[in-house]
Write an enzyme that holds these catalytic residues in place. Structure first.
Site, PDB file in Angstrom:
ATOM      1  N   LYS A  77       0.829  -1.205   0.000  1.00  0.00           N
ATOM      2  CA  LYS A  77       0.000   0.000   0.000  1.00  0.00           C
ATOM      3  C   LYS A  77       0.866   1.259   0.000  1.00  0.00           C
ATOM      4  CE  LYS A  77      -4.027  -2.189   2.018  1.00  0.00           C
ATOM      5  NZ  LYS A  77      -4.546  -2.701   3.284  1.00  0.00           N
ATOM      6  N   LYS A 136     -11.786  -5.495  -4.299  1.00  0.00           N
ATOM      7  CA  LYS A 136     -12.824  -4.470  -4.303  1.00  0.00           C
ATOM      8  C   LYS A 136     -12.388  -3.224  -5.031  1.00  0.00           C
ATOM      9  CE  LYS A 136     -14.685  -5.071   0.175  1.00  0.00           C
ATOM     10  NZ  LYS A 136     -13.567  -4.723   1.030  1.00  0.00           N
ATOM     11  N   LYS A 171      -5.395 -11.192  -7.575  1.00  0.00           N
ATOM     12  CA  LYS A 171      -6.679 -11.679  -7.062  1.00  0.00           C
ATOM     13  C   LYS A 171      -7.795 -10.680  -7.363  1.00  0.00           C
ATOM     14  CE  LYS A 171      -6.503  -9.461  -2.595  1.00  0.00           C
ATOM     15  NZ  LYS A 171      -7.670  -9.139  -1.849  1.00  0.00           N
TER      16      LYS A 171
HETATM   17  P1  ADP Z   1     -10.753  -6.523  -0.754  1.00  0.00           P
HETATM   18  O1  ADP Z   1      -9.384  -7.147  -0.713  1.00  0.00           O
HETATM   19  O2  ADP Z   1     -11.542  -6.917  -1.913  1.00  0.00           O
HETATM   20  O3  ADP Z   1     -10.764  -5.047  -0.494  1.00  0.00           O
HETATM   21  P2  ADP Z   1     -11.252  -7.086   2.029  1.00  0.00           P
HETATM   22  O4  ADP Z   1      -9.839  -6.694   2.181  1.00  0.00           O
HETATM   23  O5  ADP Z   1     -12.232  -6.295   2.793  1.00  0.00           O
HETATM   24  O6  ADP Z   1     -11.576  -7.117   0.487  1.00  0.00           O
HETATM   25  O7  ADP Z   1     -11.435  -8.629   2.369  1.00  0.00           O
HETATM   26  C1  ADP Z   1     -12.532  -9.198   3.024  1.00  0.00           C
HETATM   27  C2  ADP Z   1     -12.364 -10.691   3.046  1.00  0.00           C
HETATM   28  O8  ADP Z   1     -12.412 -11.221   1.721  1.00  0.00           O
HETATM   29  C3  ADP Z   1     -11.013 -11.160   3.635  1.00  0.00           C
HETATM   30  O9  ADP Z   1     -11.235 -12.337   4.376  1.00  0.00           O
HETATM   31  C4  ADP Z   1     -10.189 -11.455   2.406  1.00  0.00           C
HETATM   32  O10 ADP Z   1      -9.195 -12.421   2.642  1.00  0.00           O
HETATM   33  C5  ADP Z   1     -11.246 -11.980   1.468  1.00  0.00           C
HETATM   34  N1  ADP Z   1     -10.856 -11.802   0.077  1.00  0.00           N
HETATM   35  C6  ADP Z   1     -10.750 -10.636  -0.606  1.00  0.00           C
HETATM   36  N2  ADP Z   1     -10.386 -10.854  -1.889  1.00  0.00           N
HETATM   37  C7  ADP Z   1     -10.252 -12.196  -2.025  1.00  0.00           C
HETATM   38  C8  ADP Z   1      -9.910 -13.066  -3.101  1.00  0.00           C
HETATM   39  N3  ADP Z   1      -9.662 -12.599  -4.321  1.00  0.00           N
HETATM   40  N4  ADP Z   1      -9.847 -14.400  -2.864  1.00  0.00           N
HETATM   41  C9  ADP Z   1     -10.125 -14.896  -1.631  1.00  0.00           C
HETATM   42  N5  ADP Z   1     -10.475 -14.139  -0.587  1.00  0.00           N
HETATM   43  C10 ADP Z   1     -10.536 -12.812  -0.760  1.00  0.00           C
END
Ligand code: ADP
Ligand code: TRP
Length: 332
Positions: free
Chosen positions: A113, A198, A195
């Site tokens: 980040k 969001k 991956k």
């Molecule tokens: P993002 O990374 O999309 O902003 P968050 O950080 O809020 O989402 O993650 C919320 C949950 O979703 C966490 O448990 C994270 O490990 C899971 N998660 C987010 N993206 C993925 C992904 N591509 N594959 C598996 N789990 C994910």
């Protein structure tokens, strides 16, 4: 016997997607009947990267609505917003006195980040893992259902909980990242790199509020090539990713058929992507519809959030009082 305590959070940074669903929410739903569950929207965490006052409320409401639309039952679990529990920032402050600059700076997510946004390397970003630790151990959580990307944060949570115990007496149980079958999931993005996420690569991520047409269009663009040139060739990463996604949403015989076609060099990637797009759209459609209905009913969502906060505070306030005593912040 006392039920094991489950804690997990999702940041309010945008629309939820299939990565959130298969990495985290699917496990929440499976766990809600057997365990004592605390699930929350990590709104404070989202401020470290997404500090837009106008976006916060709709994002928070949406994460709550989408979790319920996926099947989470706010009667069975405590579903709440992180900032409704003042005990969390208090524990965070105390844990920050036990976390060293060197170990925080080495965290992969911090480095990523900081690199991506050099103008906003704030202290909240640096101490993200201590806030996350506070989220979990405020309820003495032991099982933390998360995707693979959170593995290092959970290791740090264990380190900080153990350090607290070492200094102040054995109090916190060790939290562990949890996935069914012992595995943490990583849902790949459609462009074959990284991956689903969001806040990045929108066209390679399938959101739970995407229309059928958007889903089919995005899947159509997924990277492929001219096909295997010899029987039983190993699949390149980007093709492996498509199969992995197919595995999540399609019937086993459908996956087996495309696999066989690949191994026999007769696969048509157009057909594979058409199938994947349609199956993803079928999967997402009912969640999308329910989430939209819920988001139109702000009063119900508010009632659920308040009820969740009450349940969660009952547990958090006990922990913080005991922690204050152990640390010596206890004068009367
Ligand atoms: P993002 O990374 O999309 O902003 P968050 O950080 O809020 O989402 O993650 C919320 C949950 O979703 C966490 O448990 C994270 O490990 C899971 N998660 C987010 N993206 C993925 C992904 N591509 N594959 C598996 N789990 C994910
Ligand atoms: N850091 C997590 C993520 O980015 C979200 C989160 C915050 C979390 N606090 C947590 C996850 C506590 C599990 C437990 O996905």
């Amino acid at each position: 016997m006392q039920k094991e305590i489950v804690v997990s959070g999702i940041r309010s940074t945008g629309y939820l997607h299939l990565g959130n669903y298969f990495g985290a929410i699917k496990n929440y739903i499976k766990m809600q009947n057997e365990y004592n569950c605390y699930f929350f929207v990590a709104d404070y965490h989202s401020l470290t990267t997404h500090p837009d006052p106008k976006a916060l409320k709709p994002n928070v409401y949406r994460v709550i609505a989408e979790n319920i639309a996926c099947g989470l039952d706010p009667e069975k679990v405590a579903l709440y917003v992180q900032s409704d529990l003042p005990e969390i920032p208090e524990l965070y402050l105390l844990l920050n006195t036990m976390a060293y600059l060197g170990e925080l700076e080495k965290t992969a997510s911090f480095k990523e980040k900081a690199r991506a946004n050099p103008d906003n390397v704030n202290a909240g970003l640096l101490t993200y893992p201590t806030l996350m630790t506070a989220d979990i151990i405020i309820h003495k959580g032991t099982l933390v259902p998360v995707g693979k990307d959170q593995e290092q944060h959970l290791e740090m949570a264990r380190t900080f909980a153990n350090r607290f115990n070492h200094r102040y007496g054995d109090y916190f149980p060790e939290p562990k990242a949890f996935g069914f079958a012992g595995e943490l999931v990583k849902v790949p993005s459609l462009d074959g790199t990284g991956k689903m996420s969001k806040s990045e690569n929108e066209n390679a991520t399938i959101y739970l509020n995407d229309s059928d047409e958007d889903i089919i269009r995005k899947v159509k663009k997924a990277k492929t090539d001219s096909g295997p040139t010899a029987p039983n060739m190993p699949k390149p990463d980007y093709i492996q990713n498509i199969f992995q996604l197919l595995n999540l949403v399609s019937a086993p015989d459908v996956v087996a058929k495309f696999d066989e076609d690949y191994n026999n060099c007769v696969i048509r990637y157009g057909d594979l992507k058409k199938q994947l797009g349609e199956d993803m759209a079928k999967f997402v459609a009912p969640i999308r519809a329910k989430a939209i209905d819920l988001q139109n009913d702000e009063a119900t969502l508010q009632r659920m959030m308040k009820q969740g906060a009450e349940k969660a505070r009952a547990s958090a306030s006990v922990t913080i009082q005991e922690v204050r005593k152990l640390i010596g912040v206890h004068y009367y």
